[in-house]
Design a protein around this motif. Sequence first.
Motif, PDB file in Angstrom:
ATOM      1  N   ALA A  14       0.823  -1.208   0.000  1.00  0.00           N
ATOM      2  CA  ALA A  14       0.000   0.000   0.000  1.00  0.00           C
ATOM      3  C   ALA A  14       0.860   1.262   0.000  1.00  0.00           C
ATOM      4  CB  ALA A  14      -0.921  -0.004   1.209  1.00  0.00           C
ATOM      5  N   GLU A  15       2.064   1.175   0.522  1.00  0.00           N
ATOM      6  CA  GLU A  15       2.949   2.323   0.599  1.00  0.00           C
ATOM      7  C   GLU A  15       3.757   2.531  -0.679  1.00  0.00           C
ATOM      8  OE1 GLU A  15       5.357   1.924   4.073  1.00  0.00           O
ATOM      9  OE2 GLU A  15       3.643   1.559   5.346  1.00  0.00           O
ATOM     10  N   LYS A  16       3.783   1.590  -1.584  1.00  0.00           N
ATOM     11  CA  LYS A  16       4.596   1.665  -2.785  1.00  0.00           C
ATOM     12  C   LYS A  16       3.851   2.359  -3.913  1.00  0.00           C
ATOM     13  CE  LYS A  16       7.577  -2.218  -1.838  1.00  0.00           C
ATOM     14  NZ  LYS A  16       8.195  -3.406  -2.390  1.00  0.00           N
ATOM     15  N   LYS A  17       4.606   3.036  -4.762  1.00  0.00           N
ATOM     16  CA  LYS A  17       4.048   3.720  -5.929  1.00  0.00           C
ATOM     17  C   LYS A  17       4.734   3.202  -7.184  1.00  0.00           C
ATOM     18  CE  LYS A  17       1.622   6.556  -3.452  1.00  0.00           C
ATOM     19  NZ  LYS A  17       0.213   6.495  -3.372  1.00  0.00           N
ATOM     20  N   VAL A  18       4.046   3.294  -8.305  1.00  0.00           N
ATOM     21  CA  VAL A  18       4.592   2.851  -9.590  1.00  0.00           C
ATOM     22  C   VAL A  18       5.608   3.872 -10.083  1.00  0.00           C
ATOM     23  CG1 VAL A  18       4.047   2.382 -12.001  1.00  0.00           C
ATOM     24  CG2 VAL A  18       2.524   1.581 -10.192  1.00  0.00           C
ATOM     25  N   PHE A  19       6.737   3.379 -10.573  1.00  0.00           N
ATOM     26  CA  PHE A  19       7.791   4.205 -11.154  1.00  0.00           C
ATOM     27  C   PHE A  19       8.269   3.447 -12.383  1.00  0.00           C
ATOM     28  CE2 PHE A  19      12.422   5.226 -11.311  1.00  0.00           C
ATOM     29  CZ  PHE A  19      12.305   6.577 -11.603  1.00  0.00           C
ATOM     30  N   ALA A  20       8.041   3.979 -13.562  1.00  0.00           N
ATOM     31  CA  ALA A  20       8.326   3.240 -14.790  1.00  0.00           C
ATOM     32  C   ALA A  20       9.256   4.031 -15.705  1.00  0.00           C
ATOM     33  CB  ALA A  20       7.022   2.916 -15.507  1.00  0.00           C
ATOM     34  N   PRO A  21      10.575   3.934 -15.476  1.00  0.00           N
ATOM     35  CA  PRO A  21      11.512   4.655 -16.350  1.00  0.00           C
ATOM     36  C   PRO A  21      11.596   3.987 -17.721  1.00  0.00           C
ATOM     37  CG  PRO A  21      12.719   3.313 -14.796  1.00  0.00           C
ATOM     38  CD  PRO A  21      11.265   3.196 -14.427  1.00  0.00           C
ATOM     39  N   ARG A  22      11.885   4.769 -18.723  1.00  0.00           N
ATOM     40  CA  ARG A  22      12.087   4.239 -20.073  1.00  0.00           C
ATOM     41  C   ARG A  22      13.570   3.884 -20.215  1.00  0.00           C
ATOM     42  NH1 ARG A  22       7.487   6.518 -20.502  1.00  0.00           N
ATOM     43  NH2 ARG A  22       6.261   7.218 -22.218  1.00  0.00           N
ATOM     44  N   ILE A  23      13.833   2.690 -20.715  1.00  0.00           N
ATOM     45  CA  ILE A  23      15.215   2.244 -20.890  1.00  0.00           C
ATOM     46  C   ILE A  23      15.396   1.721 -22.311  1.00  0.00           C
ATOM     47  CG2 ILE A  23      15.569   1.720 -18.437  1.00  0.00           C
ATOM     48  CD1 ILE A  23      15.087  -1.231 -19.099  1.00  0.00           C
ATOM     49  N   SER A  24      16.651   1.610 -22.719  1.00  0.00           N
ATOM     50  CA  SER A  24      16.939   1.120 -24.065  1.00  0.00           C
ATOM     51  C   SER A  24      16.623  -0.375 -24.156  1.00  0.00           C
ATOM     52  CB  SER A  24      18.411   1.353 -24.408  1.00  0.00           C
ATOM     53  OG  SER A  24      19.233   0.505 -23.625  1.00  0.00           O
ATOM     54  N   GLN A  25      16.419  -0.830 -25.396  1.00  0.00           N
ATOM     55  CA  GLN A  25      16.147  -2.250 -25.625  1.00  0.00           C
ATOM     56  C   GLN A  25      17.351  -3.093 -25.211  1.00  0.00           C
ATOM     57  OE1 GLN A  25      13.882  -3.822 -28.513  1.00  0.00           O
ATOM     58  NE2 GLN A  25      12.314  -2.294 -28.169  1.00  0.00           N
ATOM     59  N   GLU A  26      18.552  -2.562 -25.430  1.00  0.00           N
ATOM     60  CA  GLU A  26      19.773  -3.285 -25.057  1.00  0.00           C
ATOM     61  C   GLU A  26      19.829  -3.511 -23.545  1.00  0.00           C
ATOM     62  OE1 GLU A  26      24.602  -2.594 -25.110  1.00  0.00           O
ATOM     63  OE2 GLU A  26      23.352  -1.461 -26.507  1.00  0.00           O
ATOM     64  N   LEU A  27      19.558  -2.451 -22.773  1.00  0.00           N
ATOM     65  CA  LEU A  27      19.579  -2.593 -21.315  1.00  0.00           C
ATOM     66  C   LEU A  27      18.475  -3.535 -20.857  1.00  0.00           C
ATOM     67  CD1 LEU A  27      20.690  -1.870 -18.543  1.00  0.00           C
ATOM     68  CD2 LEU A  27      19.260   0.194 -18.591  1.00  0.00           C
ATOM     69  N   ALA A  29      17.258  -6.070 -22.474  1.00  0.00           N
ATOM     70  CA  ALA A  29      17.681  -7.436 -22.783  1.00  0.00           C
ATOM     71  C   ALA A  29      18.678  -7.941 -21.739  1.00  0.00           C
ATOM     72  CB  ALA A  29      18.287  -7.491 -24.186  1.00  0.00           C
ATOM     73  N   GLN A  30      19.616  -7.084 -21.329  1.00  0.00           N
ATOM     74  CA  GLN A  30      20.587  -7.473 -20.301  1.00  0.00           C
ATOM     75  C   GLN A  30      19.891  -7.760 -18.980  1.00  0.00           C
ATOM     76  OE1 GLN A  30      23.273  -4.157 -20.233  1.00  0.00           O
ATOM     77  NE2 GLN A  30      24.474  -4.892 -21.975  1.00  0.00           N
ATOM     78  N   ILE A  31      18.945  -6.904 -18.631  1.00  0.00           N
ATOM     79  CA  ILE A  31      18.204  -7.094 -17.384  1.00  0.00           C
ATOM     80  C   ILE A  31      17.420  -8.399 -17.422  1.00  0.00           C
ATOM     81  CG2 ILE A  31      16.273  -6.195 -15.999  1.00  0.00           C
ATOM     82  CD1 ILE A  31      17.324  -3.352 -16.760  1.00  0.00           C
ATOM     83  N   GLU A  32      16.760  -8.658 -18.534  1.00  0.00           N
ATOM     84  CA  GLU A  32      15.978  -9.891 -18.669  1.00  0.00           C
ATOM     85  C   GLU A  32      16.880 -11.123 -18.538  1.00  0.00           C
ATOM     86  OE1 GLU A  32      12.838 -10.614 -18.732  1.00  0.00           O
ATOM     87  OE2 GLU A  32      12.016  -8.606 -18.914  1.00  0.00           O
ATOM     88  N   ALA A  33      18.061 -11.067 -19.145  1.00  0.00           N
ATOM     89  CA  ALA A  33      18.988 -12.202 -19.066  1.00  0.00           C
ATOM     90  C   ALA A  33      19.436 -12.427 -17.622  1.00  0.00           C
ATOM     91  CB  ALA A  33      20.190 -11.955 -19.974  1.00  0.00           C
ATOM     92  N   LEU A  34      19.803 -11.348 -16.943  1.00  0.00           N
ATOM     93  CA  LEU A  34      20.253 -11.468 -15.553  1.00  0.00           C
ATOM     94  C   LEU A  34      19.103 -11.860 -14.629  1.00  0.00           C
ATOM     95  CD1 LEU A  34      22.673  -8.429 -15.406  1.00  0.00           C
ATOM     96  CD2 LEU A  34      23.273 -10.860 -15.413  1.00  0.00           C
ATOM     97  N   ARG A  35      17.935 -11.355 -14.921  1.00  0.00           N
ATOM     98  CA  ARG A  35      16.763 -11.696 -14.131  1.00  0.00           C
ATOM     99  C   ARG A  35      16.506 -13.195 -14.211  1.00  0.00           C
ATOM    100  NH1 ARG A  35      11.335 -12.446 -14.424  1.00  0.00           N
ATOM    101  NH2 ARG A  35      11.285 -12.492 -16.689  1.00  0.00           N
ATOM    102  N   GLY A  36      16.658 -13.743 -15.407  1.00  0.00           N
ATOM    103  CA  GLY A  36      16.453 -15.179 -15.579  1.00  0.00           C
ATOM    104  C   GLY A  36      17.468 -15.998 -14.798  1.00  0.00           C
TER     105      GLY A  36
END
Length: 118
Positions: A14-27, A29-36
């Motif tokens: 309930a205390e959290k708010k949405v924050f959605a920064p725009r990032i490059s497709q390259e970044l 992809a790197q995040i998705e790979a590391l997340r996996g």
Amino acid sequence: MTEQQQPEGQGEEAEKKVFAPRISQELRAQIEALRGITGHTINQLGEEALRDWTEKILGDPEVRSKAMAGIEEQQRQLQEQRAAIEKVLGTSATTASSEVPADTGPGRSGRRGKSAQE
């Protein structure tokens, strides 16, 4: 837990708010790979990165100096506003706001309570 699922602790969510920064497709992809690899959600990775960045920035003496200068500027502006209000009212706002009558006496209607009338 997937990115769309809600955490179990509702009070924290309930205390959290949405924050959605725009990032490059390259970044992304790197995040998705590391997340996996790590099993973390994008939200967890983003929150950790932002927390680390915030701690680093708050430790910077120049940033602290700018923050204090901002606070001092706000105080100066408030003092100017107070002085302007006092000038309009023709009295000291600090004196008027701090004066509280010792005896409350009759209320707005001029009537006293039962114990005062007896």
